[in-house]
Structures are given as structure tokens and as C-alpha cells.
Enzyme design. Sequence first.
Site, short mmCIF file in Angstrom:
data_model
loop_
_atom_site.label_atom_id
_atom_site.label_comp_id
_atom_site.label_asym_id
_atom_site.label_seq_id
_atom_site.Cartn_x
_atom_site.Cartn_y
_atom_site.Cartn_z
N TYR A 37 77.12 47.36 70.64
CA TYR A 37 77.91 46.18 70.26
C TYR A 37 78.64 45.68 71.50
O TYR A 37 78.04 45.57 72.56
CB TYR A 37 78.84 46.57 69.10
CG TYR A 37 79.34 45.36 68.34
CD1 TYR A 37 78.45 44.41 67.83
CD2 TYR A 37 80.69 45.18 68.12
CE1 TYR A 37 78.91 43.30 67.15
CE2 TYR A 37 81.16 44.07 67.42
CZ TYR A 37 80.27 43.13 66.94
OH TYR A 37 80.74 42.05 66.26
N LYS A 92 56.89 46.72 47.72
CA LYS A 92 56.05 46.14 48.76
C LYS A 92 56.55 46.58 50.15
O LYS A 92 55.75 46.89 51.04
CB LYS A 92 56.10 44.61 48.64
CG LYS A 92 55.01 43.86 49.35
CD LYS A 92 53.72 43.93 48.56
CE LYS A 92 52.62 43.15 49.23
NZ LYS A 92 52.20 41.98 48.50
N ASP A 135 54.80 36.81 44.40
CA ASP A 135 55.17 36.58 43.00
C ASP A 135 55.85 35.23 42.78
O ASP A 135 56.92 35.13 42.16
CB ASP A 135 56.06 37.73 42.49
CG ASP A 135 55.28 39.02 42.30
OD1 ASP A 135 54.06 39.01 42.54
OD2 ASP A 135 55.89 40.03 41.93
N ALA A 193 42.53 30.00 37.46
CA ALA A 193 42.72 28.94 38.45
C ALA A 193 44.13 29.00 39.03
O ALA A 193 44.71 27.99 39.41
CB ALA A 193 42.46 27.57 37.83
N GLY A 194 44.66 30.23 39.08
CA GLY A 194 45.95 30.45 39.72
C GLY A 194 45.78 30.69 41.21
O GLY A 194 44.71 30.48 41.79
N ASN A 285 45.76 42.48 35.66
CA ASN A 285 46.55 43.70 35.65
C ASN A 285 47.69 43.60 34.64
O ASN A 285 48.28 42.53 34.49
CB ASN A 285 47.14 43.96 37.05
CG ASN A 285 46.40 45.08 37.77
OD1 ASN A 285 45.90 46.00 37.16
ND2 ASN A 285 46.33 44.98 39.09
N ASN A 317 45.56 45.18 46.92
CA ASN A 317 46.05 44.43 48.08
C ASN A 317 46.58 45.31 49.20
O ASN A 317 46.66 44.87 50.36
CB ASN A 317 47.15 43.45 47.66
CG ASN A 317 46.61 42.29 46.87
OD1 ASN A 317 45.48 42.32 46.39
ND2 ASN A 317 47.41 41.25 46.73
#
Length: 689
Positions: A37, A92, A135, A193-194, A285, A317
Site C-alpha cells: 500500500y 462457475k 444466464d 431458438a435460444g 438440463n 461447457n
Amino acid sequence: MVRLSNALRYHAFPTPGKLAIQPTKPCETAHDLSLAYSPGVAEPCLEIAADPEKGYDYTSKGNLVAVISNGTAVLGLGDLGPLASKPVMEGKACLFKMFADIDVFDLELDCRDSRSFIETVAALAPTFGGINLEDIKAPECFEIEEELCRRLSIPVFHDDQHGTAIIASAALINAAKLTGRELSEMRVVVNGAGASALSCAKLFMKLGVLRENMILCDSKGVIYAGRTEGMNRFKSEFAAETPLRTLSEAVVGADVLVGLSSRDAFTPEMLTVMAANPIVFAMANPDPEIDYDTAVATRPDVIMATGRSDYPNQVNNVLGFPFIFRGALDVRASSINDEMKLAAVHAIAELAREPVPETVRRAYGNSEFRFGPTYIIPKPFDPRVLYKVAPAVAAAAIASGVARRALDIETYTLSLKRKQHAGREILSHYDALARSAETPKTIVFTEGSNPRVLTAAVLAAQEGIARPVLLGKRKHIEAAAHNLELDISGCEIVDPRFHDRRCEFSDAYFAQFQRKGVTKEQAARAVEREEVFGSVGVKLGEFDGLICGVDKNYPDTVRPILQIVGLKPGATTAAALYMLSMKDKLFFLADTGINIDMTPEKLAQVALMAAEFASSFEVEPRLALLSYSNFGTSQHPQARLVRSALEKLRALKPDLIVDGEMQVDAAVSEEILNEYFSFCTLDKPANVL
């Protein structure tokens, strides 16, 4: 008292959540604080102000990714809001760290509209080396990613779109190979179609699937030219000139059916009207569009993938995003472009076609994995994914001009192997030495038909680190390779009974043992034993090294080596040594298998050899001579033996860091050493025991 489920208990105890922040520099003294610092921190601040690229040199930016969501499409659970998405984002972050050693801040934004989300992320961007969007519901996710990619000069990657598309594309390449299809000739139906479905369709086309051979469907049926209901500009890109209106109509004669939609969207009847050897990816899922067992029972010729870990071919993924970001961060890429995505696709697909190491099989309960209908995608816990995918992505970034830093890819690959584990340092050292040889060393494997041996030998040949020689009966070795579907063309097969130098080996064995009760006939029979043949070959220089004992007991394996190959010049004893590798520690243990009755002279010799072995891997050896006695607490002859060995060792090599006799806890614990044995000459815990 409220009983918590295993999942809730996992997230609640012992500390709520799954993440913590740890400093990477010491902050324990006033001097440390003055550097971390004020006033020391001013220097890097000024450097970065003058040259923003220095931010990568003096801060964590280059290894820091933001995982960002607004919680509008959490898993398959829908719009739960930002706070409820936090467990997913923390998860994640754990995967980034565990698989690719990338640090993460998870950010859950209370931004319902695209504009406020974009502005918030753009304002935060200087902190990070990359941004992983997660998401966020469609179509807003497309607009958000497009705008952030345009505005920012760091990688922005919506994993729900591209991660799924990359893994599914790798699976598609391999499924096409197995069924003898060309991508350009396949009829493909995508249901959904997402974000992920549209991204899969785009990447499939970049791989070679023709637009005219692809039909997209959503909850209202086929997306066709002229349709107005439930359309947006992103779906319109895929509007087909077709009379087909329903999913049931679209699947007739289709080669591939991809689902990124909802549970039970596919019926058994749909599979029965598909082409021969249909390829079905049911990736909803947690419940797929059709149950795996139902699909296989309906079409035994199907190649099936799901998003679930309890069935073969999981489109996960985690095979993509940690390693894609690793490669992108390490070349300081300004974006993750199509070239980098395609490089990841091909690297993942190629890895699934390689033999699977024993370590991966053990991680999955000793399951057998080999390229085929039930194994078209590598497993997430395969350690090779890191150093196969990240270098491919980095190389593509450099070649396509989005990298701000060039790397030597071979050197980079070796550095990634070291990242995985302390033991990887050892493996990468061996790897570098082996690859640097003008001619690969000839290594003989005595149990040539053993599945583990065969797999290891094939990998060694494929990676160019050795020229394997497999000992055994040819028909047994070839049959085992056939069962494992291994290509052994890079290996030499030698049957000791018929080798053209068998007589020479027999004569050499006889010459060595003729005065030890061995006749010519006995010598001829002895060299037919694989471990004897291999040892004689090493003695004569026919082979450079010998790997044996995978399925034989230790004494029978070691004895011929000691008798035939013998000791190196100057050595008076042989010793067994183990390397014990932990996440950040490496220990060498000797003697672990040969010497029973030690003398001070023997113990000193073993310790010296172990130290030399550790040094050969650029590890500074710190030796502890172990005993049940701690520095004189016992006067038993065995304790005195160790003390005597210490004196002899110090006389042989005065500069060696060594002490004893000591118990193992004292040897490896800095706290115990400092508190009770401050006189000990070990400056740090021992690594050679």
C-alpha cells in the site's frame, strides 16, 4: 431443527458460499505493508498511468475474469433474479480456478434492461482481463454481447451460447467421423431458438454444415421464411424456404437432431423416422428432450449425447470456457473470435480420438474410455484438455491478429503442464528432455499386452517422447491393441523367443553368469523372460530404458535389473525411490523397497543418491534422515545408526542441507522445527526423506 439437503449443506458449511480471496504477496510486516500500500503502491500506479498495458504486469488483471449475470435465465430454472443466480456464478468461478487456475470475481447485476447492463459492465471492464456472461435470457443476451464486444478491447464471451456450441460442434465432428458422413451432406434439425441453439447452428455452419440442409424449430414449430409469430432478427437469420411446419415433419430423414429446448420434446417415433445411424444431442438440463435409455432402446444405432454426467457423451461447457479463456488471457487477446472458437472445437474433437490415460480412467471409477459411439467428447477431468485446448486457442489468436502478445506455443504448452500440479514439473522436465533428443530414446516395455502399458506406449510414440518397444507375443499384443482400438504402428513389437539378436543376448547373459551356476541352455531359456531380455538389452545398449513391473511382483521385477544391469560406477548399493506429488509440494522418499538391513555407510549412500536425483530436476534437496528418535531422544542402536549416517553424509558432501535423526512430523513441519528444534540445520521443511 431444519434438516438441510446435501446440496444446501455443501453451500452453507463450514463457510457460506464457495469463494474466498487470498493475497498473493506477503502482508505480515510493516515493510510488506509499505510495498503493498502506501507509499510503494504509487510506483505501479504511475507506470500504469503512463502505459495502460503495464496493468497486466503489475496487477491481477491478466488472470482475472468477471463472471456476470442478471439472473434472467438461471440454468433451466428461469428468471430467478440476480441474487439467486449467485450460487451458479460462484460455481462457475470455482471451475475457472480448478481447471485453468484463473481467478474470478462473480458479479450479479440488478439490471433488467440491456442498456443499463451494458453500461454497468463497460464501466467495470478496466478491472478485468476477460468477461464471461452467464444466464442472461434471449434475445437480450445477443444484444448485450454484440455491444460489449464492439466497445471493449478484452474478450467478452457468453458461455451459454458459445460454450455449448463449441462442445456440441466437437461432438458433431466425431459423430460424423464414426458414421462416415461429411458435414456438408448432413441434414440437421435444431430444436430450440435460444442463445445456445442459435450459436450451435452458426458454429455448425462454420464447420461445413450447409444452411439449406438445416432446419430450426422453436416452441411454435419450424422457423420458416415468412413466419411472423414469435420471431426476432436473430431467428430470422435461420428462416428456411420449406413447406415443413412441425418438428415431427422436420426430423423425417434427418441425420442429426439437436435439442436445446425442454424435457420430452423428442418422442421415440421421431427417432424411428430419422436416417440410419442417427446422431441425437438431447441437451436440455436437467432432463433431456428424450431419455437416454429410451433413445438407445428405440434406435440401437443412435449416437446419443446429453447434458447429464450420468450418461455417456456429456456436452459439458467446462470442457471449453476455462481453457478458452486461459489461451485468450495468456496472449492478452482483445476478443474471442471465430478462429479461436474453431481451434477449440478441433482440439477437443482430436483429444477424444486419442488414447485415454490411466489417470482419467481412475478418476471415473476405472471406466474404459475409447473413441466410439459412447465416447465422442473428452471427460472434464482429463488433465490434457488444458494443454491441448488453451495452446490451440492462443495460436489461433496470434494467427488471426487479436493477440497483443506472442508466445512460443511449444514452450507455452510445457508451462501449462507445470500449472496443473507440482508433479507436472517433473513430467514436463522429462517431456522437455525427451523432445529435445535428436532421436527419441528407445524404451522397452516388458508387459507389452497389458492395457495400461499399451496405452502409455502409444501416447509416448504419438507425443514423440520415446520409441516404444513392446515385449511379448505378437498375437497377444495385437489382440489387446485391437480390443482397445489403439494404433500401435508407432511401436515396435518384439517377441524375445524369436528376436534376431536372441543368440547374442543369450551369449551375453551366459558370459555374465557362467561362473554363477548358469549353463548355456539355461541362459537361452532365461532371455526368453521379458524382464531378463529387457535388462540384457539395456546392458548391451540395444535399449535406452526399461519400464517393467506393472503386473508382476516387485522382487521378481527388480532382481534381474540389479543382477544384469548392475550399479553405476562408484555406487555401493541400490535403492528404491518414490516421488510423492501434492498440489504445491513434492517429496522424494528413499529407501522404500530394496534395503532391509541398513548400515551407516548404506544409509549415507542412499541419501546422497536421493539428493542427486532431486537435484537433477532442479529441486534443491533438503534431506531429513528419519527415525523414531528426535535428535537424541533415544539411544537405541538404530537411532545411533542414523546419527552415524549423518556424520558420514556431511563428510562426503559438506554443503548438503541435511539433518537427523528426526521424526517425520518434525521433518515436514516448519512450525514444529521452529518451535522445538530451532538448532536444526534445515532452513525449510525437508523434501527428501
